[in-house]
Design an enzyme around this catalytic site. Sequence first.
Site, short mmCIF file in Angstrom:
data_model
loop_
_atom_site.label_atom_id
_atom_site.label_comp_id
_atom_site.label_asym_id
_atom_site.label_seq_id
_atom_site.Cartn_x
_atom_site.Cartn_y
_atom_site.Cartn_z
N ASN A 110 50.83 45.68 44.20
CA ASN A 110 50.12 44.91 44.92
C ASN A 110 48.81 44.61 44.02
O ASN A 110 48.52 45.13 43.30
CB ASN A 110 49.99 45.59 46.22
CG ASN A 110 48.55 46.49 46.23
OD1 ASN A 110 47.55 45.76 46.26
ND2 ASN A 110 48.72 47.83 46.20
N PHE A 114 41.30 43.99 48.09
CA PHE A 114 40.36 44.28 49.12
C PHE A 114 40.17 43.06 50.16
O PHE A 114 39.43 42.62 50.48
CB PHE A 114 39.02 44.77 48.75
CG PHE A 114 38.86 46.33 48.17
CD1 PHE A 114 39.99 47.03 48.38
CD2 PHE A 114 37.69 46.67 47.50
CE1 PHE A 114 39.73 48.43 47.55
CE2 PHE A 114 37.57 47.77 47.10
CZ PHE A 114 38.68 48.77 47.26
N SER A 174 40.82 51.33 43.20
CA SER A 174 41.65 50.40 43.22
C SER A 174 41.57 49.78 42.00
O SER A 174 40.55 49.11 41.44
CB SER A 174 41.29 49.35 44.53
OG SER A 174 42.03 48.16 44.39
N ASN A 176 42.41 46.59 41.39
CA ASN A 176 42.60 45.00 41.78
C ASN A 176 41.42 44.43 42.08
O ASN A 176 41.36 43.27 42.45
CB ASN A 176 43.50 44.84 43.06
CG ASN A 176 44.81 45.29 42.90
OD1 ASN A 176 45.21 45.14 41.85
ND2 ASN A 176 45.28 46.31 43.90
N THR A 177 40.26 45.06 42.09
CA THR A 177 39.07 44.58 41.97
C THR A 177 38.27 44.85 40.51
O THR A 177 38.12 45.89 40.20
CB THR A 177 38.19 45.12 42.95
OG1 THR A 177 38.40 44.92 44.47
CG2 THR A 177 36.44 44.70 42.94
N LYS A 212 38.52 59.08 46.52
CA LYS A 212 39.97 58.68 46.03
C LYS A 212 39.93 58.17 44.73
O LYS A 212 39.18 57.12 44.38
CB LYS A 212 40.40 57.41 46.91
CG LYS A 212 42.10 57.12 46.59
CD LYS A 212 42.62 56.29 47.77
CE LYS A 212 44.17 56.26 47.51
NZ LYS A 212 44.63 55.37 48.77
N ASN A 241 45.30 57.02 43.75
CA ASN A 241 45.61 55.62 44.10
C ASN A 241 46.79 55.11 43.17
O ASN A 241 47.65 55.92 42.79
CB ASN A 241 44.15 54.83 43.84
CG ASN A 241 44.18 53.59 44.77
OD1 ASN A 241 45.02 52.94 45.20
ND2 ASN A 241 42.77 53.12 44.99
#
Length: 354
Positions: A110, A114, A174, A176-177, A212, A241
């Site tokens: 994915n 966010f 994460s 993805n940011t 996390k 994560n």
Amino acid sequence: MNLIEKIGLTALHRVDPERAHRLALMSMKAGLVPLPGVHSTPALATHLAGLDLPNPVGLAAGYDKNAEVVDALTQAGFGWVEVGAITPRPQPGNPKPRMFRLPEDRAVINRFGFNNDGMEAARDRLKKRNRQRPVPVGLNLGANKDSGDRARDYVTVLEGCADVVDFVTVNVSSPNTEKLRDLQGAAALTALLKGVMAARDGQEKLLPIFLKIAPDLNDDEIAEIAGVARETGIDGIIATNTTLDREGLKSASRNEKGGLSGVPLFEKSTRVLAKLSRELDGALPLVGVGGIASPEDAYAKIKAGATAVQLYSALAYQGLSLTTDIAKGLETLLSHDGHAHVSDAVATDRDRWL
């Protein structure tokens, strides 16, 4: 997996994964999904950083990003539930498509970024949840992509939602940011966590604070994070994560950008967990996440050093009944090894992963 669940999953796998997930949430909200209730016995009841869990099998953040089906999830077999990630302001996330199934690998990639409805919407929903159920509900804290002060964003969400949740998780891992993982460096992480802890201490109730972390850390970085955890006094660490690693994947979508979760993450995340357990040596509890798809997987995480576990991606392939299967399976495995309680097994096989 029962027949109804099997038919449902087969149908969902015929549509785009993000749309399928949306349909699953809508079905749950409408009461169309059978909910087995929470399997709990004295052997499984778990104390985690001040939280009393009916069993140690939790739901990881990302499944219910916007706290839309919390009451259903607290009846779905989980011993604890984490929603989010939530940012101060709503944001759409990255362009679609941004979620990909890797069926040959039993994995998911994915790159959501966010996407969420924002703090106010999440707070309104969490405020209405049934507080009489014994399943703790927590919130994963995130930062807006265009924020000028991401560390402040975590504090903002905590202060806005502290009275409607039972714990919070600081998500700096994460992939993805852009540049979010830079916050895992010692100086930035220490400053961020001290700010979050100070905000927590100003609330009416003392919420446990979890951190996390990413699986893509070397030994020095793991030791550094352990040191920061001790210094700041956080209550626990969630390891891990999603990963950026793509080694050994077979599925057609293997080269899509984003975070990889599911079975291929299991070994990498468990090694990080075990190394963190060695560094901390019981100073604070750890949560094992990444690639759990069976009771044996959950048990391996516990024996590597986890007090509790979380899952998510395996649900896309095995359905919600997996949660109860894991809880019951843990009981059997504990009994086989002569353990009276799940805590007796924590870190008993840690060296295997070092």
